[in-house]
Design an enzyme around this catalytic site. Structure first.
Site, mmCIF file in Angstrom:
data_model
loop_
_atom_site.group_PDB
_atom_site.id
_atom_site.type_symbol
_atom_site.label_atom_id
_atom_site.label_comp_id
_atom_site.label_asym_id
_atom_site.label_seq_id
_atom_site.Cartn_x
_atom_site.Cartn_y
_atom_site.Cartn_z
ATOM 1 N N GLU A 23 0.871 -1.172 0.000
ATOM 2 C CA GLU A 23 0.000 0.000 0.000
ATOM 3 C C GLU A 23 0.914 1.229 0.000
ATOM 4 O O GLU A 23 1.816 1.309 0.842
ATOM 5 C CB GLU A 23 -0.892 0.001 1.251
ATOM 6 C CG GLU A 23 -1.872 1.158 1.209
ATOM 7 C CD GLU A 23 -2.777 1.259 2.442
ATOM 8 O OE1 GLU A 23 -2.677 0.400 3.332
ATOM 9 O OE2 GLU A 23 -3.565 2.221 2.486
ATOM 10 N N ARG A 249 5.839 -13.338 9.163
ATOM 11 C CA ARG A 249 6.468 -12.021 9.019
ATOM 12 C C ARG A 249 7.923 -12.098 9.435
ATOM 13 O O ARG A 249 8.305 -12.924 10.259
ATOM 14 C CB ARG A 249 5.823 -11.008 9.959
ATOM 15 C CG ARG A 249 4.432 -10.619 9.682
ATOM 16 C CD ARG A 249 3.957 -9.646 10.743
ATOM 17 N NE ARG A 249 4.484 -8.314 10.537
ATOM 18 C CZ ARG A 249 3.956 -7.455 9.685
ATOM 19 N NH1 ARG A 249 2.901 -7.758 8.986
ATOM 20 N NH2 ARG A 249 4.484 -6.251 9.530
ATOM 21 N N LYS A 259 4.985 -0.368 9.620
ATOM 22 C CA LYS A 259 4.883 0.931 8.961
ATOM 23 C C LYS A 259 4.251 1.961 9.888
ATOM 24 O O LYS A 259 4.679 3.110 9.944
ATOM 25 C CB LYS A 259 4.047 0.777 7.692
ATOM 26 C CG LYS A 259 4.700 1.370 6.486
ATOM 27 C CD LYS A 259 3.893 1.292 5.203
ATOM 28 C CE LYS A 259 3.050 0.110 4.971
ATOM 29 N NZ LYS A 259 2.610 -0.061 3.578
HETATM 30 P P1 ATP Z 1 3.141 -2.892 8.197
HETATM 31 O O1 ATP Z 1 2.464 -4.098 8.803
HETATM 32 O O2 ATP Z 1 4.567 -2.739 8.498
HETATM 33 O O3 ATP Z 1 2.380 -1.636 8.375
HETATM 34 P P2 ATP Z 1 1.894 -3.556 5.845
HETATM 35 O O4 ATP Z 1 1.645 -5.018 5.872
HETATM 36 O O5 ATP Z 1 0.771 -2.682 6.195
HETATM 37 O O6 ATP Z 1 3.165 -3.208 6.677
HETATM 38 P P3 ATP Z 1 1.827 -3.418 3.033
HETATM 39 O O7 ATP Z 1 2.202 -2.295 2.174
HETATM 40 O O8 ATP Z 1 0.416 -3.811 3.130
HETATM 41 O O9 ATP Z 1 2.412 -3.076 4.457
HETATM 42 O O10 ATP Z 1 2.707 -4.700 2.733
HETATM 43 C C1 ATP Z 1 3.052 -5.156 1.458
HETATM 44 C C2 ATP Z 1 3.446 -6.597 1.543
HETATM 45 O O11 ATP Z 1 4.583 -6.740 2.385
HETATM 46 C C3 ATP Z 1 2.343 -7.441 2.144
HETATM 47 O O12 ATP Z 1 2.184 -8.593 1.351
HETATM 48 C C4 ATP Z 1 2.839 -7.758 3.512
HETATM 49 O O13 ATP Z 1 2.357 -8.995 3.935
HETATM 50 C C5 ATP Z 1 4.351 -7.756 3.329
HETATM 51 N N1 ATP Z 1 5.026 -7.449 4.592
HETATM 52 C C6 ATP Z 1 4.855 -6.366 5.384
HETATM 53 N N2 ATP Z 1 5.587 -6.456 6.503
HETATM 54 C C7 ATP Z 1 6.262 -7.628 6.426
HETATM 55 C C8 ATP Z 1 7.190 -8.317 7.284
HETATM 56 N N3 ATP Z 1 7.583 -7.806 8.443
HETATM 57 N N4 ATP Z 1 7.674 -9.510 6.868
HETATM 58 C C9 ATP Z 1 7.307 -10.026 5.692
HETATM 59 N N5 ATP Z 1 6.441 -9.449 4.842
HETATM 60 C C10 ATP Z 1 5.906 -8.269 5.195
#
Ligand code: ATP
Ligand code: MG
Length: 509
Positions: A23, A249, A259
């Site tokens: 996102e 994760r 984030k």
């Molecule tokens: P955050 O949880 O840090 O706010 P998010 O999941 O909201 O991050 P997105 O932009 O939705 O951020 O994530 C994009 C992709 O990255 C998604 O498929 C998410 O599952 C993956 N992702 C985010 N954080 C991690 C992590 N710590 N380890 C592995 N994959 C991740």
């Protein structure tokens, strides 16, 4: 083979397709790198594609600044998306999907407030109850949905599933809501936006994604992902639907990979922006001296699993150190200086020092010297036991790339040594054969040409800065970290140097 590869290879592997779906509401962090590496490496392994898709369903939080930064970071990591897509490209299509659900009797417009919806949701122990709007006619629902989309009402569209489903996310989830804000791609074209959970399976389907990989917190969302696809797309016509698979994760000791948390640090001014070298964002890590190779290698070592775990910081540092050892040029820096002065007849000259003994490309630099040096305070002792391999009063040491010297005298002010005086052995210069023995070699900086540099060291969110003397070449710009002999790796950042990682073993000079 990891468990995802096993799943992939247990099915049809002829038309595989992957995606990384961030996102654009913030900058990428190390956790995202894991998802990027996973998806793009699978595409590489199976000789197929991986899209970068911006999941831009919430205009209140998103911007092109973030989207551009994400594209930069993916490229910096060394990956090239097959296509760069945006969920907003599909808004019209997703709206038609929503209408189709209404026509099928699988969605309804609900005028309840969000509090009322929450009240009827039930909880883990108790089933929810039907909304009073659940049995509107299809015609009425279509008309209300039209109004929602045109912006004249602010209600929501809900999937009609089962208010008693044990999975709370299946209790008639909201799939469309009104948001009165311009979208960075579609401007004011839309007044209502699909929820992420609804848009995601449809976007995957649109892009022919076969395996939709996401983190474990989406496990409970999978039934709705499948419900949406089953309701909308006839597999006997279109072929198999995308399949969601969850993995754990990335958590790394000492980093908070979220984030939302990182955004708070920026907004509250705890750090100086998303690219602050204390941040575990890819931009921050880059300023810290992390390389794409080190990060990719780290993600590979961490591997893919279904179990949450905390990865030790030392694994990350080890990957960085291995890479920097190969690519970093060496320079001499003295952190806690005392003077070393050669007395007697001594001619200035230059040392020819290898830039990187680990590199296959041999290159050297000239470092001028005179009789006036800076050396490390810890490299001189008035008395020491036999194990001490540096400079001891009355004993010898080699000045790296210069010659062997013997400490003959020193000055002390208030009990603190400020200067050591040495004689040198004229037949001991680099390249000469000599019988003179020295137990060790120490590094130095020429006092006539020393540049004063600032070194930033980090411990979590704490930052400490010290000054040091370095070789004149450190005035140049560097795109990669440099190894400060015996001290560690540092990345030049404006007018100071950020500590990247320490050297593995201490100097055995
Ligand atoms: P955050 O949880 O840090 O706010 P998010 O999941 O909201 O991050 P997105 O932009 O939705 O951020 O994530 C994009 C992709 O990255 C998604 O498929 C998410 O599952 C993956 N992702 C985010 N954080 C991690 C992590 N710590 N380890 C592995 N994959 C991740
Ligand atoms: Mg998320």
């Amino acid at each position: 083979m990891n468990f995802i590869e096993e799943i992939i290879e247990s099915g049809d592997t002829s038309n595989l397709m992957f995606r990384f779906p961030p996102e654009p509401n913030g900058h990428l962090h190390l956790g995202h790198a894991k998802a990027i590496c996973l998806n793009f490496d699978l595409a590489h392994k199976y000789k197929t594609g991986c899209n970068l898709r911006f999941d831009d369903t919430n205009p209140l939080a998103e911007s092109t600044v973030f989207a551009d930064s994400i594209m930069e970071d993916v490229a910096w990591l060394g990956y090239r998306p097959t296509e760069v897509e945006e969920t907003s490209n599909y808004f019209k299509f997703i709206q038609r999907c929503a209408s189709q659900l209404i026509i099928q009797g699988d969605a309804y417009m609900d005028d309840s407030t969000s509090e009322e919806i929450a009240e009827l949701k039930g909880d883990l122990e108790n089933p929810g109850s039907d909304s009073p709007y659940r049995n509107r006619t299809i015609a009425e629902n279509l008309e209300e949905f039209r109004k929602l989309c045109e912006g004249s009402i602010k209600t929501v569209l809900r999937a009609k599933i089962d208010m008693a489903d044990p999975n709370l996310l299946m209790r008639d989830p909201v799939i469309y809501r009104s948001i009165d804000a311009p979208h960075h791609n579609t401007g004011t074209d839309f007044k209502a936006y699909p929820m992420y959970d609804f848009a995601h399976p449809i976007s995957d389907w649109k892009e022919d994604i076969t395996h939709s990989l996401c983190t474990l917190e989406f496990e409970a969302h999978r039934p709705f992902y499948n419900w949406t696809l089953d309701k909308l797309f006839d597999t006997s016509v279109f072929g198999p639907n995308p399949r969601q698979i969850e993995f754990s994760r990335l958590n790394v000791q000492g980093f908070t990979l979220s984030k939302r948390y990182l955004k708070e640090l920026v907004e509250e001014g705890v750090v100086d922006g998303w690219d602050d070298p204390r941040m575990p964002t890819l931009k921050g890590l880059k300023r810290r001296g992390f390389t794409p190779d080190a990060i990719r290698n780290f993600c590979e070592k961490v591997g893919i699993s279904k179990r949450e775990s905390q990865i030790e910081r030392s694994l990350l540092d080890g990957c960085l150190r291995d890479d920097l050892n190969k690519i970093s040029e060496r320079r001499m820096v003295v952190k806690d200086p005392i003077k070393l002065t050669i007395v007697g007849d001594f001619k200035p000259g230059f040392a020819a020092l290898e830039n990187n003994p680990e590199s296959s490309i041999i290159s050297a630099r000239k470092v001028n010297y005179s009789e006036q040096f800076w050396i490390e305070r810890e490299d001189f002792r008035v008395s020491a036991n036999k194990k001490y391999k540096r400079l001891k009063l009355g004993d010898n040491v080699r000045l790296k790339g210069v010659c062997i010297v013997k400490a003959v005298d020193y000055t002390e002010i208030d009990g603190i040594i400020t200067e050591v005086f040495c004689e040198h052995y004229p037949d001991s210069f680099s390249g000469m054969k000599t019988d003179v023995k020295a137990k060790g070699t120490i590094h130095w900086v020429n006092r006539d040409e020393a540049v004063e540099i600032k070194l930033n060291h980090f411990d979590g969110l704490d930052k400490g800065t010290i000054s040091a003397f370095g070789e004149p070449l450190l005035r140049l710009e560097y795109e990669k970290p440099v190894q400060f002999v015996r001290h560690g790796y540092y990345m030049k950042d404006g007018d100071s140097w950020n500590h990247s990682v320490s050297l593995k073993s201490s100097y055995n000079g």
